[in-house]
Motif scaffolding. Sequence first.
Motif, PDB file in Angstrom:
ATOM      1  N   ASP A   9      -8.582  36.537  -7.073  1.00 31.32           N
ATOM      2  CA  ASP A   9      -9.855  35.813  -7.725  1.00 31.32           C
ATOM      3  C   ASP A   9     -10.903  36.559  -8.563  1.00 31.32           C
ATOM      4  OD1 ASP A   9      -9.875  33.457  -5.702  1.00 31.32           O
ATOM      5  OD2 ASP A   9     -10.866  34.513  -4.083  1.00 31.32           O
ATOM      6  N   GLU A  63     -10.997  43.574   0.700  1.00 30.27           N
ATOM      7  CA  GLU A  63     -10.730  42.035   0.030  1.00 30.27           C
ATOM      8  C   GLU A  63     -11.875  41.080   1.056  1.00 30.27           C
ATOM      9  OE1 GLU A  63      -6.559  39.945  -2.183  1.00 30.27           O
ATOM     10  OE2 GLU A  63      -7.029  40.237  -0.154  1.00 30.27           O
ATOM     11  N   PHE A  78     -14.293  38.786  -1.387  1.00 30.87           N
ATOM     12  CA  PHE A  78     -13.679  37.936  -1.807  1.00 30.87           C
ATOM     13  C   PHE A  78     -12.440  38.942  -2.595  1.00 30.87           C
ATOM     14  CE2 PHE A  78     -16.274  40.203  -4.539  1.00 30.87           C
ATOM     15  CZ  PHE A  78     -15.081  41.173  -5.923  1.00 30.87           C
ATOM     16  N   LYS A  79     -10.996  37.913  -2.912  1.00 34.04           N
ATOM     17  CA  LYS A  79      -9.565  38.329  -2.966  1.00 34.04           C
ATOM     18  C   LYS A  79      -9.778  39.132  -3.964  1.00 34.04           C
ATOM     19  CE  LYS A  79      -7.966  34.917  -0.247  1.00 34.04           C
ATOM     20  NZ  LYS A  79      -6.449  34.821   0.654  1.00 34.04           N
ATOM     21  N   LEU A 123     -19.256  33.337  -6.315  1.00 38.03           N
ATOM     22  CA  LEU A 123     -18.493  34.798  -7.046  1.00 38.03           C
ATOM     23  C   LEU A 123     -19.116  35.606  -8.113  1.00 38.03           C
ATOM     24  CD1 LEU A 123     -15.988  35.956  -6.066  1.00 38.03           C
ATOM     25  CD2 LEU A 123     -14.348  34.617  -7.384  1.00 38.03           C
TER      26      LEU A 123
END
Length: 254
Positions: free
Chosen positions: A214, A205, A210-211, A229
């Motif tokens: 997400d 990540e 980003f995760k 994003l």
Amino acid sequence: MEDLLRKVPKTKKELKIYSVLINKIVSWLKQKINSSNSKGITLGISGGIDSSTLALISELAFPNGCKFYYLKTENDSYTESHIKLLQLKLKTKIEIINLSSCFKKIVKIANIINQGSIANTKSRLFMTTLYGLAFQNKNLVLGTDNFDEYYLGYFTKYGDGGCDLLPFANIKKSDVYAMASLLGVPQEIIDKKPSATLYKNQYDEEELGFKYSDFEKYLLDQTSVSEELIKKIKNIHKQTEHKRKAIPKGPKLK
């Protein structure tokens, strides 16, 4: 706060959904192995969530037809502790192969100094080793990439992306966690930060920016995430398209 990635089946409906999914993967593996006239499967175990979950599913499909390997290039007590925990859940022995001296020689002789290139070289060495072992055992090589990783191209071309079968390629990362919970993958493996472990302090990540949770929100509803994003995910997907496509062929002689 609820962990949206590490999904745990709780209701009867959820338990049934993931039980059915596991059985579908088992049946799919059996069909693919039998149709190829192979004896079983070969799988590299990293000590992470994906390979651990796939190992347990593979044993359901082939109780006596699995070959599991942990390929190491350095002493990593953290990862090796997870390998030992997983071994307690498996009937098949995880064979440990130390590629440290081989890997160091390749990097030194070829003068590979870029961190990304070194990491990719390690991944390709792993897959070369797995294919050598699989061929002599008359097995097919399993890849561990899930849908999130496949869509984002978060794998090494001809490394961990080089395989015969990708059982999880249509299954989101969160769903892998759900199956892991149902199968009894050790909690320490479930709780650890996702990592390719190709170099120290490498985390998925952080590299992606980003995760995974997400990203999965983006898949469900793009209006639920930021424009920044959305742009980042679309760019990554486009830049890694070459990893998912067949090798381009040159023109024909007329």
